[in-house]
Design a protein around this motif. Sequence first.
Motif, PDB file in Angstrom:
ATOM      1  N   ASP A 130      97.794 -44.305  50.868  1.00  0.00           N
ATOM      2  CA  ASP A 130      98.327 -45.452  51.608  1.00  0.00           C
ATOM      3  C   ASP A 130      97.600 -46.733  51.222  1.00  0.00           C
ATOM      4  N   LEU A 131      96.281 -46.636  51.066  1.00  0.00           N
ATOM      5  CA  LEU A 131      95.492 -47.808  50.675  1.00  0.00           C
ATOM      6  C   LEU A 131      95.880 -48.298  49.287  1.00  0.00           C
ATOM      7  N   MET A 132      96.125 -47.368  48.380  1.00  0.00           N
ATOM      8  CA  MET A 132      96.531 -47.786  47.035  1.00  0.00           C
ATOM      9  C   MET A 132      97.884 -48.496  47.074  1.00  0.00           C
ATOM     10  N   GLY A 133      98.785 -48.002  47.909  1.00  0.00           N
ATOM     11  CA  GLY A 133     100.065 -48.681  48.057  1.00  0.00           C
ATOM     12  C   GLY A 133      99.896 -50.074  48.624  1.00  0.00           C
ATOM     13  N   LEU A 134      99.012 -50.212  49.613  1.00  0.00           N
ATOM     14  CA  LEU A 134      98.749 -51.531  50.176  1.00  0.00           C
ATOM     15  C   LEU A 134      98.102 -52.440  49.139  1.00  0.00           C
ATOM     16  N   GLY A 135      97.150 -51.899  48.378  1.00  0.00           N
ATOM     17  CA  GLY A 135      96.493 -52.703  47.348  1.00  0.00           C
ATOM     18  C   GLY A 135      97.478 -53.256  46.340  1.00  0.00           C
ATOM     19  N   ARG A 136      98.451 -52.457  45.954  1.00  0.00           N
ATOM     20  CA  ARG A 136      99.446 -52.934  44.993  1.00  0.00           C
ATOM     21  C   ARG A 136     100.345 -54.001  45.615  1.00  0.00           C
ATOM     22  N   ALA A 137     100.682 -53.850  46.883  1.00  0.00           N
ATOM     23  CA  ALA A 137     101.492 -54.870  47.557  1.00  0.00           C
ATOM     24  C   ALA A 137     100.720 -56.178  47.689  1.00  0.00           C
ATOM     25  N   VAL A 138      99.434 -56.076  47.985  1.00  0.00           N
ATOM     26  CA  VAL A 138      98.598 -57.277  48.131  1.00  0.00           C
ATOM     27  C   VAL A 138      98.500 -58.026  46.807  1.00  0.00           C
ATOM     28  N   THR A 139      98.224 -57.313  45.714  1.00  0.00           N
ATOM     29  CA  THR A 139      98.087 -57.998  44.423  1.00  0.00           C
ATOM     30  C   THR A 139      99.424 -58.586  43.971  1.00  0.00           C
ATOM     31  N   LEU A 179      88.335 -47.810  48.627  1.00  0.00           N
ATOM     32  CA  LEU A 179      88.770 -46.636  47.867  1.00  0.00           C
ATOM     33  C   LEU A 179      87.618 -46.026  47.074  1.00  0.00           C
ATOM     34  N   ARG A 180      86.726 -46.858  46.563  1.00  0.00           N
ATOM     35  CA  ARG A 180      85.556 -46.328  45.850  1.00  0.00           C
ATOM     36  C   ARG A 180      84.638 -45.579  46.802  1.00  0.00           C
ATOM     37  N   ARG A 181      84.396 -46.166  47.977  1.00  0.00           N
ATOM     38  CA  ARG A 181      83.543 -45.489  48.963  1.00  0.00           C
ATOM     39  C   ARG A 181      84.171 -44.163  49.395  1.00  0.00           C
ATOM     40  N   LEU A 457      92.380 -61.060  40.035  1.00  0.00           N
ATOM     41  CA  LEU A 457      93.471 -60.151  40.353  1.00  0.00           C
ATOM     42  C   LEU A 457      93.729 -59.158  39.226  1.00  0.00           C
ATOM     43  N   ALA A 458      93.643 -59.619  37.988  1.00  0.00           N
ATOM     44  CA  ALA A 458      93.825 -58.699  36.865  1.00  0.00           C
ATOM     45  C   ALA A 458      92.763 -57.606  36.888  1.00  0.00           C
ATOM     46  N   GLY A 459      91.536 -57.983  37.218  1.00  0.00           N
ATOM     47  CA  GLY A 459      90.459 -57.007  37.322  1.00  0.00           C
ATOM     48  C   GLY A 459      90.692 -56.017  38.441  1.00  0.00           C
ATOM     49  N   GLU A 460      91.195 -56.508  39.578  1.00  0.00           N
ATOM     50  CA  GLU A 460      91.456 -55.602  40.701  1.00  0.00           C
ATOM     51  C   GLU A 460      92.606 -54.647  40.387  1.00  0.00           C
ATOM     52  N   VAL A 461      93.594 -55.120  39.655  1.00  0.00           N
ATOM     53  CA  VAL A 461      94.698 -54.241  39.263  1.00  0.00           C
ATOM     54  C   VAL A 461      94.183 -53.149  38.328  1.00  0.00           C
ATOM     55  N   LEU A 464      92.282 -50.716  40.416  1.00  0.00           N
ATOM     56  CA  LEU A 464      93.190 -49.910  41.222  1.00  0.00           C
ATOM     57  C   LEU A 464      93.843 -48.817  40.373  1.00  0.00           C
ATOM     58  N   ASP A 465      94.198 -49.153  39.153  1.00  0.00           N
ATOM     59  CA  ASP A 465      94.760 -48.146  38.242  1.00  0.00           C
ATOM     60  C   ASP A 465      93.744 -47.032  37.982  1.00  0.00           C
TER      61      ASP A 465
END
Length: 495
Positions: A130-139, A179-181, A457-461, A464-465
């Motif tokens: 769910d967090l990964m889905g939210l992260g992608r929506a945020v970016t 997500l890392r934690r 943002l590119a770094g966060e994407v 996330l990948d």
Amino acid sequence: MAVTGRIDGTPSDVWHEEVLAPQFAYEAEHLLPHYVAIERALLREYLRMGLVDPAGAAALDARLGTLDVDAMRADPQRNMSDISFALEHHVQSGPTPPFAAWHVDRSRNDAQVCAQLMSARTQFAAVAADLMGLGRAVTALAVRHTDTPMPGYTHGQAAQIITPGYHLAALAAETNAALRRMLHTYDETDACPLGSGAMAGQELPWDRARLAADLGFARPQSHALVGVASRTWTTAMAADLAGYAAVLSRFTTDFMTWGGSGFGFLDLPDDLAGISAAMPQKRNFPVLERIRGRCAHVAGRAADLVAGQRNTPYSNTVEVSKEAGAHLYTQVRTMRSLLRLTHAVVTGITYRTDRMRSACAEDHLGGFTLANRLTLDCGIPWRTAQIVAGRYIKRAVERGLEADTPDPGLLRACADESGYEAEPAAKLLAESFDVDRGLRAKRSAGSAHPDRARELLAGEVRELDRLDVEWSHRTALRAAADRGLDTSVTARRPA
């Protein structure tokens, strides 16, 4: 069927109704598949140790395959309203009695905690998804607004020019950090307690590494007492969720503030809005209040888990394993709900760029830039430059001058009072208080400059990948174990 010779009688009505039956119903709904998986892993070990022949193992395995929620009932007479005893009764009442050594050298303690941990890992991984889905929506939302000026606030006051993309990049960074934690917590708790027995280990030569692998764990828990007594894995998981909930509540507060009529910086669609029953002009956003309220519940459940273990003996107790432990499922359910709501909000937000730009132009958000320019261009010492800039802004506000109507003569007079010249005054003010220049004035890595925000943002994407791959790997290992345990016990006879 009697299950003990130690006591006579059966659980009382009040004990059954208030405690045992609700616990049984919870375990039947959420833990039964894990209990069956555990039984099949143990059955393979009985087969390996020669305590059952393949035909006997196959017969018992087939009976385990008939176990489902409908077959399990809390019965004070037959099973003392205990799911482990109910499982035994179901198997023993089948057409083929189990082999004599079935459940020899076994304890409920390690089986129960193993089922609980298996369920918790699955739920924890679902939150991560769910967090990964939210992260992608945020970016995705952020990259559309890296050039959109808006005021940033400190201490409740407009401070500097930022963008929604910059603000959301911070949420993306916090999401990836969570997500890392969580990945670290998952790996730290990826130790199978099965084979710990009641507390001191077991007497048969169980292959605990094989049991762990069969159930999708990375390794066995090395210490038997830790296996049955520790619930650190519950507090670790709960702390990860509570930490992110606290962060998310802060971003939600920003959305609530900026969506209010005092700002009007953002809007939500009608299907996420509410109304007033008395005031027809109002259009409310109660979904944000729900999200923030549920963030509090997530944090509260983490506190419950810690409080439920405090001052208890370091051994297996129902106070820790069942009373306190039940809060983890409630916390996860609440967390997943608020993440779904947040995802809907993020995908539905519309930023009102005109209102945000106007707010930037109305205030003197370039004061920091002006002080820098007075020092770097005019040689005015930094602290004095701060005084000159502050004096200019104070007098401009008193005269009703907004940032987009600068007064070069006023700046010269303010600098002269401190014994310095501020030239070229018009250029200094234009470059300091222009909205777009103000946004691009920040050039350091990690700043609000549109180029730097896009880099963030590119770094966060990319991160996330990477995290998606890591979590998918863990999920695949569990799924492979589940598929293996769904096959016939004799189809995978140990070498």
